[in-house]
Design a protein around this motif. Sequence first.
Motif, PDB file in Angstrom:
ATOM      1  N   ALA A 311      20.473  25.944  31.445  1.00 59.09           N
ATOM      2  CA  ALA A 311      21.336  26.109  30.066  1.00 59.09           C
ATOM      3  C   ALA A 311      22.357  27.091  30.159  1.00 59.09           C
ATOM      4  CB  ALA A 311      20.517  26.386  29.084  1.00 59.09           C
ATOM      5  N   SER A 312      22.085  28.008  30.743  1.00 60.12           N
ATOM      6  CA  SER A 312      23.037  29.117  31.071  1.00 60.12           C
ATOM      7  C   SER A 312      24.313  28.752  32.030  1.00 60.12           C
ATOM      8  CB  SER A 312      22.613  30.445  31.587  1.00 60.12           C
ATOM      9  OG  SER A 312      22.388  30.385  32.914  1.00 60.12           O
ATOM     10  N   ALA A 313      24.051  27.937  32.946  1.00 63.14           N
ATOM     11  CA  ALA A 313      24.919  27.375  33.698  1.00 63.14           C
ATOM     12  C   ALA A 313      25.919  26.131  32.836  1.00 63.14           C
ATOM     13  CB  ALA A 313      24.414  26.460  35.065  1.00 63.14           C
ATOM     14  N   LEU A 314      24.924  25.377  32.189  1.00 62.14           N
ATOM     15  CA  LEU A 314      25.953  24.428  31.408  1.00 62.14           C
ATOM     16  C   LEU A 314      26.765  25.133  30.615  1.00 62.14           C
ATOM     17  CD1 LEU A 314      23.046  22.271  30.550  1.00 62.14           C
ATOM     18  CD2 LEU A 314      25.065  21.339  31.631  1.00 62.14           C
ATOM     19  N   ALA A 315      26.477  26.274  29.815  1.00 64.04           N
ATOM     20  CA  ALA A 315      27.352  26.809  28.726  1.00 64.04           C
ATOM     21  C   ALA A 315      28.285  27.592  29.663  1.00 64.04           C
ATOM     22  CB  ALA A 315      26.280  27.757  27.971  1.00 64.04           C
ATOM     23  N   GLY A 316      28.426  27.865  30.629  1.00 64.61           N
ATOM     24  CA  GLY A 316      29.356  28.626  31.586  1.00 64.61           C
ATOM     25  C   GLY A 316      29.074  30.048  31.503  1.00 64.61           C
ATOM     26  N   LYS A 317      27.650  30.375  31.311  1.00 62.14           N
ATOM     27  CA  LYS A 317      27.347  31.672  31.521  1.00 62.14           C
ATOM     28  C   LYS A 317      26.120  31.902  32.194  1.00 62.14           C
ATOM     29  CE  LYS A 317      28.305  31.927  26.404  1.00 62.14           C
ATOM     30  NZ  LYS A 317      27.713  31.887  24.981  1.00 62.14           N
ATOM     31  N   PRO A 318      26.619  31.704  33.807  1.00 63.59           N
ATOM     32  CA  PRO A 318      25.296  31.564  34.673  1.00 63.59           C
ATOM     33  C   PRO A 318      24.374  32.803  34.652  1.00 63.59           C
ATOM     34  CG  PRO A 318      27.480  31.611  35.722  1.00 63.59           C
ATOM     35  CD  PRO A 318      27.680  31.424  34.191  1.00 63.59           C
ATOM     36  N   GLN A 319      23.047  32.659  34.522  1.00 54.58           N
ATOM     37  CA  GLN A 319      22.246  33.631  34.759  1.00 54.58           C
ATOM     38  C   GLN A 319      20.913  33.334  35.359  1.00 54.58           C
ATOM     39  OE1 GLN A 319      22.773  37.173  34.021  1.00 54.58           O
ATOM     40  NE2 GLN A 319      20.939  37.376  35.208  1.00 54.58           N
ATOM     41  N   PRO A 320      21.056  33.355  36.554  1.00 48.58           N
ATOM     42  CA  PRO A 320      19.467  32.758  37.437  1.00 48.58           C
ATOM     43  C   PRO A 320      18.407  33.532  36.757  1.00 48.58           C
ATOM     44  CG  PRO A 320      21.280  33.198  38.982  1.00 48.58           C
ATOM     45  CD  PRO A 320      21.690  33.769  37.695  1.00 48.58           C
ATOM     46  N   PHE A 321      17.313  33.110  36.661  1.00 51.17           N
ATOM     47  CA  PHE A 321      16.065  33.726  36.232  1.00 51.17           C
ATOM     48  C   PHE A 321      15.462  34.271  37.482  1.00 51.17           C
ATOM     49  CE2 PHE A 321      11.388  33.786  36.122  1.00 51.17           C
ATOM     50  CZ  PHE A 321      11.272  34.642  34.863  1.00 51.17           C
ATOM     51  N   GLU A 322      15.033  35.724  37.318  1.00 46.68           N
ATOM     52  CA  GLU A 322      14.550  36.381  38.244  1.00 46.68           C
ATOM     53  C   GLU A 322      13.244  37.181  37.856  1.00 46.68           C
ATOM     54  OE1 GLU A 322      17.943  39.092  39.562  1.00 46.68           O
ATOM     55  OE2 GLU A 322      18.892  37.341  40.463  1.00 46.68           O
ATOM     56  N   GLY A 323      12.764  36.613  37.036  1.00 41.28           N
ATOM     57  CA  GLY A 323      11.473  37.340  36.462  1.00 41.28           C
ATOM     58  C   GLY A 323       9.925  37.099  37.306  1.00 41.28           C
ATOM     59  N   VAL A 324       9.065  37.677  37.060  1.00 43.19           N
ATOM     60  CA  VAL A 324       7.784  37.373  37.723  1.00 43.19           C
ATOM     61  C   VAL A 324       7.186  36.094  37.023  1.00 43.19           C
ATOM     62  CG1 VAL A 324       5.499  38.391  38.227  1.00 43.19           C
ATOM     63  CG2 VAL A 324       7.557  39.938  38.270  1.00 43.19           C
ATOM     64  N   PRO A 325       6.731  35.291  38.032  1.00 46.31           N
ATOM     65  CA  PRO A 325       6.292  33.964  37.780  1.00 46.31           C
ATOM     66  C   PRO A 325       4.780  34.079  37.150  1.00 46.31           C
ATOM     67  CG  PRO A 325       6.312  34.071  40.019  1.00 46.31           C
ATOM     68  CD  PRO A 325       7.134  35.134  39.568  1.00 46.31           C
ATOM     69  N   TRP A 326       4.413  33.767  36.136  1.00 48.19           N
ATOM     70  CA  TRP A 326       2.889  34.119  35.401  1.00 48.19           C
ATOM     71  C   TRP A 326       2.397  32.974  34.679  1.00 48.19           C
ATOM     72  CZ3 TRP A 326       2.119  33.813  30.130  1.00 48.19           C
ATOM     73  CH2 TRP A 326       3.096  33.660  29.244  1.00 48.19           C
ATOM     74  N   PHE A 327       1.053  32.731  34.850  1.00 52.38           N
ATOM     75  CA  PHE A 327       0.270  31.630  34.308  1.00 52.38           C
ATOM     76  C   PHE A 327      -0.945  32.199  33.600  1.00 52.38           C
ATOM     77  CE2 PHE A 327       1.762  31.743  38.685  1.00 52.38           C
ATOM     78  CZ  PHE A 327       2.470  30.822  38.741  1.00 52.38           C
ATOM     79  N   TRP A 328      -1.617  31.138  33.070  1.00 54.30           N
ATOM     80  CA  TRP A 328      -3.008  31.409  32.353  1.00 54.30           C
ATOM     81  C   TRP A 328      -3.855  30.133  32.379  1.00 54.30           C
ATOM     82  CZ3 TRP A 328       1.211  29.898  29.317  1.00 54.30           C
ATOM     83  CH2 TRP A 328       0.591  28.946  28.295  1.00 54.30           C
ATOM     84  N   SER A 329      -5.232  30.538  32.151  1.00 52.41           N
ATOM     85  CA  SER A 329      -6.022  29.269  32.194  1.00 52.41           C
ATOM     86  C   SER A 329      -7.158  29.766  31.256  1.00 52.41           C
ATOM     87  CB  SER A 329      -6.914  28.949  33.232  1.00 52.41           C
ATOM     88  OG  SER A 329      -7.604  27.978  33.444  1.00 52.41           O
ATOM     89  N   ASP A 330      -7.850  28.872  30.372  1.00 56.78           N
ATOM     90  CA  ASP A 330      -8.775  29.232  29.372  1.00 56.78           C
ATOM     91  C   ASP A 330     -10.078  28.339  30.087  1.00 56.78           C
ATOM     92  OD1 ASP A 330      -7.324  31.201  27.853  1.00 56.78           O
ATOM     93  OD2 ASP A 330      -6.798  29.379  26.344  1.00 56.78           O
ATOM     94  N   GLN A 331     -10.946  29.099  30.350  1.00 58.67           N
ATOM     95  CA  GLN A 331     -12.340  28.712  30.986  1.00 58.67           C
ATOM     96  C   GLN A 331     -13.507  29.165  30.294  1.00 58.67           C
ATOM     97  OE1 GLN A 331     -12.359  28.325  35.218  1.00 58.67           O
ATOM     98  NE2 GLN A 331      -9.894  27.813  35.017  1.00 58.67           N
TER      99      GLN A 331
END
Length: 410
Positions: A311-331
């Motif tokens: 969306a940032s690229a579409l809006a002309g404000k490119p900002q690649p995501f550089e965060g830490v990937p994270w996940f969760w699972s309930d068991q």
Amino acid sequence: MNASSALVIVGASYAGTQLAASARELGFDAPIVLLGEERHAPYQRPPLSKGVLTGKTSLDALPLRGADFFDAQGIELRLGHRATALDPATRTLTLDDGSTLKYGSLALAMGARCRPLPVPGNDLEGVFNLRTLDDALRVSDALSKATRACVVGGGFIGLEVASALAARGAAVTVVESQPRLLARSFPPLMSEYLADAHRQRHVDLVLGRGVRALGGASGRVEYVELDDGRRIECDMVVLGIGVQPNVELAQQAGIACDNGILTDALGRTSAPNVMAVGDVANTEAPVFPGGPARIRLESIQAANDGARAAASALAGKPQPFEGVPWFWSDQHDLKLQMAGLPMPGDEVVARGDLQAHRFSLFYLRDGAVVAAHSVNRPAEHMLGRKLIARRARIDPRQLRDASFDLKTFQ
């Protein structure tokens, strides 16, 4: 609609919905059309293998956005439509009813589909996949009439489903072809912990065995036959052997694909004005030592983060995501939270009490924290994400010491 500037999004998924919302938030003011193959408005998927099966999550709690959100944001939601062809040269999308859509920008957010089990009997009544809301409702209905269930696949979805079925009172057996659970995601210590945890909660595990066939009389499944000839008697079977990205539309249009649609860090594909986001996208990964050059993540957070970057690229404000990937699972009563991407060879450091089901595993690579897996330790998970982002270097002895305050390394 001004077709020359319209954004058309194929897939009313987490990624597709987030892309539409983020584009508006960032000032994208051209028309937006969000296409969904299902007839349900965009909804949350994690509860499908958890709360929907146990009855703890009502259907009213599933929508991703309120009923008036799309109208208020000027987003045209078209449900029950599937894209069948794409022509990047003319910027034309063909739908299953024969109609066409012109676009200025196109985003492919078709997600993934369940991997089939290619054995005799896979089409018997009582054999289910679990990917959509309708799938979950069928499984839940079947469970009300069943007493013995077999789950094929010991990955996250399979184990979540097994937990939910057991909570509903079914006798559950999980069959996993690998010698341990979640072998591609977890080190042996974590796999062994989970296996013990499921067995303690009355889920039987059959590891290192494949499925030869599903069988039963009168067109209904009654047993699962293993590759060693054993049979597991059951009233229903749920398949959870992974997913495969829906790349066919892109492939037919000549867009580069390899385990997903190839994109840069902003979601841009090899075709002009065409993006891909979510589970279907194989994206350039943030650069860090020892990390992969590309990655296709099947997670809500990755879908939302990738959508915001696009969306940032579409809006002309490119900002690649550089965060830490994270996940969760309930068991069962276990909340598993995972951050970062561990790799074989990482040093694994345990912190907390595995027997009490409250602990974290930290992964060190060249002395730096690169990943963390936590069970019922949400605060430590959040701290772990910060440590990974900083590539914090911590003495393993301090990590093991539960009395040592890791906040000093933030």
